[in-house]
Design a protein around this motif. Structure first.
Motif, PDB file in Angstrom:
ATOM      1  N   PRO A   1       0.798  -1.233   0.000  1.00  0.00           N
ATOM      2  CA  PRO A   1       0.000   0.000   0.000  1.00  0.00           C
ATOM      3  C   PRO A   1       0.829   1.280   0.000  1.00  0.00           C
ATOM      4  CG  PRO A   1      -0.909  -1.587   1.551  1.00  0.00           C
ATOM      5  CD  PRO A   1       0.394  -2.149   1.075  1.00  0.00           C
ATOM      6  N   ASP A   2       2.058   1.228   0.535  1.00  0.00           N
ATOM      7  CA  ASP A   2       2.882   2.437   0.538  1.00  0.00           C
ATOM      8  C   ASP A   2       3.678   2.612  -0.749  1.00  0.00           C
ATOM      9  OD1 ASP A   2       4.669   0.397   0.872  1.00  0.00           O
ATOM     10  OD2 ASP A   2       5.255   0.939   2.913  1.00  0.00           O
ATOM     11  N   GLY A   3       3.369   1.777  -1.760  1.00  0.00           N
ATOM     12  CA  GLY A   3       3.955   1.958  -3.078  1.00  0.00           C
ATOM     13  C   GLY A   3       5.248   1.228  -3.321  1.00  0.00           C
ATOM     14  N   LEU A   4       5.714   0.451  -2.353  1.00  0.00           N
ATOM     15  CA  LEU A   4       6.957  -0.285  -2.553  1.00  0.00           C
ATOM     16  C   LEU A   4       6.720  -1.484  -3.463  1.00  0.00           C
ATOM     17  CD1 LEU A   4       8.381  -0.278   1.095  1.00  0.00           C
ATOM     18  CD2 LEU A   4       9.105   1.152  -0.828  1.00  0.00           C
ATOM     19  N   PRO A   5       7.463  -1.603  -4.559  1.00  0.00           N
ATOM     20  CA  PRO A   5       7.317  -2.764  -5.450  1.00  0.00           C
ATOM     21  C   PRO A   5       8.498  -3.725  -5.296  1.00  0.00           C
ATOM     22  CG  PRO A   5       8.270  -0.955  -6.677  1.00  0.00           C
ATOM     23  CD  PRO A   5       8.211  -0.513  -5.228  1.00  0.00           C
TER      24      PRO A   5
ATOM     25  N   THR B   1      14.969 -11.234  -8.351  1.00  0.00           N
ATOM     26  CA  THR B   1      13.869 -11.299  -7.379  1.00  0.00           C
ATOM     27  C   THR B   1      14.384 -11.027  -5.979  1.00  0.00           C
ATOM     28  OG1 THR B   1      14.139 -13.703  -7.132  1.00  0.00           O
ATOM     29  CG2 THR B   1      12.526 -12.927  -8.757  1.00  0.00           C
ATOM     30  N   GLY B   2      13.508 -10.418  -5.165  1.00  0.00           N
ATOM     31  CA  GLY B   2      13.909 -10.019  -3.824  1.00  0.00           C
ATOM     32  C   GLY B   2      13.114 -10.706  -2.739  1.00  0.00           C
ATOM     33  N   THR B   3      13.499 -10.417  -1.493  1.00  0.00           N
ATOM     34  CA  THR B   3      12.865 -11.035  -0.326  1.00  0.00           C
ATOM     35  C   THR B   3      12.623 -10.027   0.793  1.00  0.00           C
ATOM     36  OG1 THR B   3      15.019 -11.650   0.638  1.00  0.00           O
ATOM     37  CG2 THR B   3      13.962 -13.263  -0.833  1.00  0.00           C
ATOM     38  N   SER B   4      12.559  -8.758   0.456  1.00  0.00           N
ATOM     39  CA  SER B   4      12.418  -7.737   1.509  1.00  0.00           C
ATOM     40  C   SER B   4      10.960  -7.476   1.884  1.00  0.00           C
ATOM     41  CB  SER B   4      13.075  -6.434   1.069  1.00  0.00           C
ATOM     42  OG  SER B   4      12.446  -5.926  -0.102  1.00  0.00           O
ATOM     43  N   LEU B   5      10.012  -7.791   0.994  1.00  0.00           N
ATOM     44  CA  LEU B   5       8.591  -7.565   1.276  1.00  0.00           C
ATOM     45  C   LEU B   5       7.911  -8.920   1.438  1.00  0.00           C
ATOM     46  CD1 LEU B   5       7.837  -4.782  -1.386  1.00  0.00           C
ATOM     47  CD2 LEU B   5       8.538  -4.482   1.000  1.00  0.00           C
ATOM     48  N   THR B   6       7.889  -9.444   2.639  1.00  0.00           N
ATOM     49  CA  THR B   6       7.375 -10.797   2.831  1.00  0.00           C
ATOM     50  C   THR B   6       6.262 -10.896   3.874  1.00  0.00           C
ATOM     51  OG1 THR B   6       9.101 -11.288   4.468  1.00  0.00           O
ATOM     52  CG2 THR B   6       9.555 -11.855   2.150  1.00  0.00           C
ATOM     53  N   GLU B   7       5.893  -9.815   4.538  1.00  0.00           N
ATOM     54  CA  GLU B   7       4.796  -9.859   5.497  1.00  0.00           C
ATOM     55  C   GLU B   7       4.328  -8.459   5.825  1.00  0.00           C
ATOM     56  OE1 GLU B   7       6.599 -11.880   8.826  1.00  0.00           O
ATOM     57  OE2 GLU B   7       7.011  -9.988   9.832  1.00  0.00           O
ATOM     58  N   GLY B   8       3.092  -8.363   6.320  1.00  0.00           N
ATOM     59  CA  GLY B   8       2.578  -7.069   6.706  1.00  0.00           C
ATOM     60  C   GLY B   8       1.116  -7.142   7.099  1.00  0.00           C
ATOM     61  N   LEU B   9       0.551  -5.971   7.387  1.00  0.00           N
ATOM     62  CA  LEU B   9      -0.854  -5.848   7.760  1.00  0.00           C
ATOM     63  C   LEU B   9      -1.547  -4.920   6.780  1.00  0.00           C
ATOM     64  CD1 LEU B   9      -0.470  -5.406  11.637  1.00  0.00           C
ATOM     65  CD2 LEU B   9      -1.134  -7.490  10.425  1.00  0.00           C
ATOM     66  N   LEU B  10      -2.826  -5.141   6.558  1.00  0.00           N
ATOM     67  CA  LEU B  10      -3.624  -4.297   5.664  1.00  0.00           C
ATOM     68  C   LEU B  10      -4.849  -3.776   6.399  1.00  0.00           C
ATOM     69  CD1 LEU B  10      -3.702  -6.496   2.409  1.00  0.00           C
ATOM     70  CD2 LEU B  10      -2.334  -4.429   2.775  1.00  0.00           C
ATOM     71  N   LYS B  11      -5.062  -2.473   6.319  1.00  0.00           N
ATOM     72  CA  LYS B  11      -6.284  -1.849   6.809  1.00  0.00           C
ATOM     73  C   LYS B  11      -7.049  -1.277   5.629  1.00  0.00           C
ATOM     74  CE  LYS B  11      -4.312  -0.455  11.287  1.00  0.00           C
ATOM     75  NZ  LYS B  11      -4.046   0.689  12.196  1.00  0.00           N
ATOM     76  N   SER B  12      -8.357  -1.188   5.756  1.00  0.00           N
ATOM     77  CA  SER B  12      -9.168  -0.609   4.686  1.00  0.00           C
ATOM     78  C   SER B  12      -8.844   0.874   4.552  1.00  0.00           C
ATOM     79  CB  SER B  12     -10.653  -0.799   5.007  1.00  0.00           C
ATOM     80  OG  SER B  12     -11.456  -0.320   3.971  1.00  0.00           O
ATOM     81  N   PRO B  13      -8.709   1.407   3.347  1.00  0.00           N
ATOM     82  CA  PRO B  13      -8.945   0.790   2.032  1.00  0.00           C
ATOM     83  C   PRO B  13      -7.672   0.271   1.371  1.00  0.00           C
ATOM     84  CG  PRO B  13      -8.758   3.138   1.739  1.00  0.00           C
ATOM     85  CD  PRO B  13      -8.512   2.871   3.212  1.00  0.00           C
ATOM     86  N   ASP B  14      -6.624   0.023   2.158  1.00  0.00           N
ATOM     87  CA  ASP B  14      -5.352  -0.420   1.582  1.00  0.00           C
ATOM     88  C   ASP B  14      -5.497  -1.777   0.910  1.00  0.00           C
ATOM     89  OD1 ASP B  14      -4.222   1.858   2.586  1.00  0.00           O
ATOM     90  OD2 ASP B  14      -3.345   0.888   4.352  1.00  0.00           O
TER      91      ASP B  14
ATOM     92  N   LEU C   1      -3.114  -4.960  -1.339  1.00  0.00           N
ATOM     93  CA  LEU C   1      -1.869  -5.542  -1.822  1.00  0.00           C
ATOM     94  C   LEU C   1      -2.077  -5.828  -3.303  1.00  0.00           C
ATOM     95  CD1 LEU C   1       0.768  -6.404  -0.281  1.00  0.00           C
ATOM     96  CD2 LEU C   1      -0.141  -8.741  -0.344  1.00  0.00           C
ATOM     97  N   THR C   2      -1.146  -5.400  -4.135  1.00  0.00           N
ATOM     98  CA  THR C   2      -1.279  -5.582  -5.584  1.00  0.00           C
ATOM     99  C   THR C   2      -0.285  -6.635  -6.065  1.00  0.00           C
ATOM    100  OG1 THR C   2      -1.931  -3.266  -5.857  1.00  0.00           O
ATOM    101  CG2 THR C   2      -1.236  -4.443  -7.829  1.00  0.00           C
ATOM    102  N   VAL C   3      -0.807  -7.597  -6.828  1.00  0.00           N
ATOM    103  CA  VAL C   3       0.028  -8.657  -7.402  1.00  0.00           C
ATOM    104  C   VAL C   3      -0.131  -8.604  -8.916  1.00  0.00           C
ATOM    105  CG1 VAL C   3       0.472 -11.130  -7.523  1.00  0.00           C
ATOM    106  CG2 VAL C   3      -0.275 -10.107  -5.355  1.00  0.00           C
ATOM    107  N   THR C   4       0.986  -8.409  -9.622  1.00  0.00           N
ATOM    108  CA  THR C   4       0.984  -8.415 -11.079  1.00  0.00           C
ATOM    109  C   THR C   4       1.680  -9.686 -11.550  1.00  0.00           C
ATOM    110  OG1 THR C   4       1.085  -5.994 -11.120  1.00  0.00           O
ATOM    111  CG2 THR C   4       1.614  -7.156 -13.156  1.00  0.00           C
ATOM    112  N   ALA C   5       0.944 -10.519 -12.255  1.00  0.00           N
ATOM    113  CA  ALA C   5       1.451 -11.846 -12.621  1.00  0.00           C
ATOM    114  C   ALA C   5       2.583 -11.759 -13.640  1.00  0.00           C
ATOM    115  CB  ALA C   5       0.317 -12.697 -13.183  1.00  0.00           C
ATOM    116  N   GLU C   6       3.648 -12.526 -13.406  1.00  0.00           N
ATOM    117  CA  GLU C   6       4.715 -12.712 -14.381  1.00  0.00           C
ATOM    118  C   GLU C   6       4.909 -14.202 -14.664  1.00  0.00           C
ATOM    119  OE1 GLU C   6       8.113 -10.424 -13.174  1.00  0.00           O
ATOM    120  OE2 GLU C   6       7.098  -8.528 -13.643  1.00  0.00           O
TER     121      GLU C   6
END
Length: 291
Positions: free
Chosen positions: A177-181, A235-248, A250-255
């Motif tokens: 949600p904070d824009g980190l890809p 490929t990286g491993t820095s974004l592997t867990e977190g919490l989501l509150k509305s309206p946040d 998580l975006t997944v773009t398939a490769e």
């Protein structure tokens, strides 16, 4: 003139029913088990407990109500109406199985085997059904939603899984949600609710000794975990867990080709092909569980 309520009894086939269906006859099923040092006694007992619970529930439905029966494997083809009262007779997971097909209908969880089932989502004994049918007190449990850029949508009570349909690595770009890809290759992503944080998500949380505070079933919050992310030049491993509150979300773009399913219902999936995008977040629909 409004329609009378409809009681929809939801159950799943017992182990005895499935075993007999697989082997053709009860005798053949018994022979199969006997060759492995087991017999039908335990399965008989469990089958009888469910049949008695179903009979008790059915007998308590008022005569002027409509009624229907739905088996777990038919839920994706069953048409639920807004006036339905859903009665799940079975294990806790049965409530999760039916919740994804509802939109605010009241759900009553009936536990046919209190000695075996924890009863978190099926807390009631069959004899209590008469009073529960008209009870209006409910607890609203948060659910998780997945939506794709081509209009596919599903919700789940425990968790949504995004990954490859087999044991191959899933490849995708994850955006928080904070824009980190981050491009990742992993065994998939779990996005779960407080209800689901006692199951698959808790396993991921516990295994990695995560510092996250998991949400409770009624918290308007989700937790998410990437399973076995693989580090590589691409490929990286820095974004592997977190919490989501509305309206946040998580975006997944398939490769790579991916699937999305909820609460273990692999027969009811969303498919993503290369370049497609999915958003995962809190569902506006909640489970209304009668208490």
């Amino acid at each position: 003139m409004s329609l009378p309520p409809r009681a929809v009894i939801v159950h799943r086939a017992t182990e005895l029913t499935e075993l007999v269906a697989r082997h053709g006859t009860r005798q053949q099923a018994g022979f199969f088990l006997a060759g492995r040092g087991r017999d039908l006694a335990e399965l008989d007992e469990r089958h009888q407990a469910q049949q008695e619970a179903l009979a008790t529930v059915s007998a308590a439905i008022p005569l002027d109500w409509r009624r229907a029966v739905a088996e777990r494997n038919d839920l994706d083809r069953f048409g639920f109406g807004p006036e339905d009262v859903v009665i799940a007779v079975g294990q806790d997971g049965l409530v999760a199985n039916v919740a994804k097909y509802l939109d605010g209908q009241r759900v009553i969880g009936i536990n046919p085997e209190p000695a075996r089932n924890p009863g978190v989502l099926v807390p009631h004994e069959p004899d209590a059904i008469a009073d529960l049918l008209t009870a209006q007190t409910v607890t609203e449990r948060t659910m998780v939603a997945a939506s794709t850029d081509d209009g596919q949508h599903l919700i789940a009570l425990n968790e949504v899984y995004v990954g490859h349909h087999s044991h191959q690595s899933a490849r995708y770009k994850l955006s928080t949600p904070d824009g980190l890809p981050e491009r990742q290759s992993s065994s998939g992503i779990l996005v779960g609710t407080g209800t689901g944080s006692t199951g698959w998500c808790r396993s991921a949380w516990q295994e990695r000794r995560s510092p996250l505070a998991l949400p409770s079933p009624t918290d308007p919050m989700l937790c998410w975990f990437v399973r076995e992310a693989w580090p590589s030049p691409a490929t990286g491993t820095s974004l592997t867990e977190g919490l989501l509150k509305s309206p946040d979300t998580l975006t997944v773009t398939a490769e790579s080709d991916l699937v999305i399913f909820g609460d273990g219902m692999e027969s009811d999936t969303i498919t993503l092909t290369w370049g497609q995008r999915a958003e995962l977040g809190i569902s506006p629909v909640k489970l209304h569980l009668v208490v």
